[in-house]
Structure formats: structure tokens, C-alpha cells
Motif scaffolding. Sequence first.
Motif, mmCIF file in Angstrom:
data_model
loop_
_atom_site.group_PDB
_atom_site.id
_atom_site.type_symbol
_atom_site.label_atom_id
_atom_site.label_comp_id
_atom_site.label_asym_id
_atom_site.label_seq_id
_atom_site.Cartn_x
_atom_site.Cartn_y
_atom_site.Cartn_z
ATOM 1 N N ALA A 84 0.816 -1.215 0.000
ATOM 2 C CA ALA A 84 0.000 0.000 0.000
ATOM 3 C C ALA A 84 0.850 1.266 0.000
ATOM 4 O O ALA A 84 0.454 2.274 -0.564
ATOM 5 N N GLY A 85 2.033 1.245 0.584
ATOM 6 C CA GLY A 85 2.862 2.441 0.673
ATOM 7 C C GLY A 85 3.658 2.755 -0.580
ATOM 8 O O GLY A 85 4.364 3.759 -0.626
ATOM 9 N N ALA A 86 3.537 1.939 -1.612
ATOM 10 C CA ALA A 86 4.320 2.163 -2.833
ATOM 11 C C ALA A 86 3.657 3.227 -3.702
ATOM 12 O O ALA A 86 2.436 3.341 -3.761
ATOM 13 N N ARG A 87 4.483 4.013 -4.365
ATOM 14 C CA ARG A 87 4.020 4.999 -5.343
ATOM 15 C C ARG A 87 3.992 4.307 -6.701
ATOM 16 O O ARG A 87 4.976 3.713 -7.120
ATOM 17 N N LEU A 88 2.859 4.368 -7.397
ATOM 18 C CA LEU A 88 2.758 3.729 -8.705
ATOM 19 C C LEU A 88 3.148 4.706 -9.806
ATOM 20 O O LEU A 88 2.805 5.882 -9.762
ATOM 21 N N ALA A 89 3.868 4.183 -10.794
ATOM 22 C CA ALA A 89 4.249 4.964 -11.970
ATOM 23 C C ALA A 89 3.684 4.227 -13.183
ATOM 24 O O ALA A 89 3.998 3.062 -13.412
ATOM 25 N N PHE A 90 2.831 4.916 -13.934
ATOM 26 C CA PHE A 90 2.231 4.348 -15.137
ATOM 27 C C PHE A 90 2.967 4.944 -16.320
ATOM 28 O O PHE A 90 2.890 6.154 -16.559
ATOM 29 N N LEU A 91 3.691 4.102 -17.050
ATOM 30 C CA LEU A 91 4.514 4.596 -18.149
ATOM 31 C C LEU A 91 3.775 4.482 -19.476
ATOM 32 O O LEU A 91 3.140 3.469 -19.752
ATOM 33 N N VAL A 97 3.970 -0.663 -15.839
ATOM 34 C CA VAL A 97 3.550 -0.062 -14.579
ATOM 35 C C VAL A 97 4.623 -0.438 -13.570
ATOM 36 O O VAL A 97 5.077 -1.586 -13.521
ATOM 37 N N ALA A 98 5.057 0.537 -12.776
ATOM 38 C CA ALA A 98 6.088 0.292 -11.759
ATOM 39 C C ALA A 98 5.564 0.716 -10.390
ATOM 40 O O ALA A 98 4.658 1.551 -10.292
ATOM 41 N N ALA A 99 6.137 0.140 -9.348
ATOM 42 C CA ALA A 99 5.811 0.489 -7.964
ATOM 43 C C ALA A 99 7.111 0.839 -7.251
ATOM 44 O O ALA A 99 8.055 0.056 -7.277
ATOM 45 N N VAL A 100 7.140 2.010 -6.642
ATOM 46 C CA VAL A 100 8.377 2.525 -6.053
ATOM 47 C C VAL A 100 8.198 2.773 -4.566
ATOM 48 O O VAL A 100 7.213 3.366 -4.138
ATOM 49 N N LEU A 101 9.175 2.309 -3.798
ATOM 50 C CA LEU A 101 9.235 2.653 -2.371
ATOM 51 C C LEU A 101 10.178 3.832 -2.256
ATOM 52 O O LEU A 101 11.386 3.691 -2.450
ATOM 53 N N ASP A 102 9.648 4.998 -2.012
ATOM 54 C CA ASP A 102 10.491 6.176 -1.872
ATOM 55 C C ASP A 102 11.198 6.152 -0.520
ATOM 56 O O ASP A 102 10.648 5.650 0.463
ATOM 57 N N ASP A 103 12.411 6.686 -0.494
ATOM 58 C CA ASP A 103 13.136 6.792 0.773
ATOM 59 C C ASP A 103 12.383 7.759 1.672
ATOM 60 O O ASP A 103 11.928 8.811 1.211
ATOM 61 N N PRO A 104 12.234 7.401 2.941
ATOM 62 C CA PRO A 104 11.572 8.341 3.841
ATOM 63 C C PRO A 104 12.412 9.610 3.966
ATOM 64 O O PRO A 104 13.627 9.582 3.815
ATOM 65 N N ALA A 105 11.742 10.707 4.227
ATOM 66 C CA ALA A 105 12.442 11.979 4.396
ATOM 67 C C ALA A 105 13.376 11.875 5.588
ATOM 68 O O ALA A 105 13.049 11.248 6.611
ATOM 69 N N PRO A 106 14.573 12.462 5.500
ATOM 70 C CA PRO A 106 15.508 12.409 6.628
ATOM 71 C C PRO A 106 14.918 13.129 7.836
ATOM 72 O O PRO A 106 14.191 14.104 7.695
ATOM 73 N N ALA A 107 15.231 12.604 8.992
ATOM 74 C CA ALA A 107 14.737 13.210 10.233
ATOM 75 C C ALA A 107 15.366 14.582 10.430
ATOM 76 O O ALA A 107 16.543 14.801 10.119
ATOM 77 N N ALA A 108 14.569 15.507 10.899
ATOM 78 C CA ALA A 108 15.076 16.857 11.159
ATOM 79 C C ALA A 108 15.988 16.815 12.375
ATOM 80 O O ALA A 108 15.737 16.110 13.340
ATOM 81 N N SER A 109 17.054 17.592 12.335
ATOM 82 C CA SER A 109 17.967 17.588 13.473
ATOM 83 C C SER A 109 17.866 18.853 14.284
ATOM 84 O O SER A 109 17.300 19.819 13.938
#
Length: 151
Positions: free
Chosen positions: A36-43, A139-151
Motif C-alpha cells: 500500500a505504501g508504494a508509489r505507482l508509476a504508469f509509463l 507499470v512500476a511500484a516505487v518505495l520512496d526513501d523516507p524523508a531524513p529526520a530533522a535535526s
Amino acid sequence: MTTPSAGDGRPSAVRLVRSSTLSPTAEYAYAATAPAGARLAFLAGSCPLDAAGLTVAPGDHAAQAAQCIANLGQALADAGARLIDVVSTRVLVASSRQADLVAAWEVVRDAFGDHDVPSTLLGVTVLGYDDQLVEVEAVAAVLDDPAPAAS
């Protein structure tokens, strides 16, 4: 089941589903899933065009399939994805000859290697560009890297 990665250490969101009851002769998985957390890319259909917009290798199904895969790889990269993130493909071949379909398919299959995603191979009457014989959609499914934690 482990999630494959493509040499860059980033895991793929795609899980290929095998069937123990369907024919083992198919050269691809029968299904694929993405979490469910994947971003879909439709080419859009990847065409056998060079950088100038000209159709490469008129009359050569295999060479056109190779150009389609190269262009697909670039479109995937532009979307933040890789071949290993592809969930499914559709390969269109302008021919009524099964041998032409197979020639294009073998190039696509070999490009994906062990990541043998579900695919549909179709013979069609005509494609959109002059001298075009092959087109590959994905069609592709991508797991994006989570945003880096703020310091």
C-alpha cells in the motif's frame, strides 16, 4: 519472502507471485503485488525512437524492442524507478507472425532477467510512428526513501 534489490541497495516494492497450479511454460510470473505504501508509476508506451525522434532499425523487431527497453529504462529513471520496480508490462508487436512476436519478446524477457514480471504479448495491426514495429508499456511500484529526520 525477501524483496529483491537492483544493486543500488534500494529494495523493490514488487513481489512476484508464482502459481503451482498454472502451466509452468509461461516465461513470467502470473501476478505481482506492491504494498500500500508504494508509489505507482504508469509509463506510456515506450517506442523505438532515438533522441532525434526517428524510428530506429526499420524492419527489425528485436532491435526495436531493444530501443524500447532502453527508452523504458530512461523513463523509469526519470520517475525514480528501475526495471526491478516494474509490476507488469504489455508488449505490442505490429505483425501477424508469431516469430516476430517471439523475437521482440525475447529481448524484453532478457532485459528483465530474473525479475520476470507478468506480461502480455500482443500482435497488432499498426503502431503510431512510421516504421514502428514494437512498443512496450509498463507499470512500476516505487518505495520512496523516507524523508531524513530533522535535526
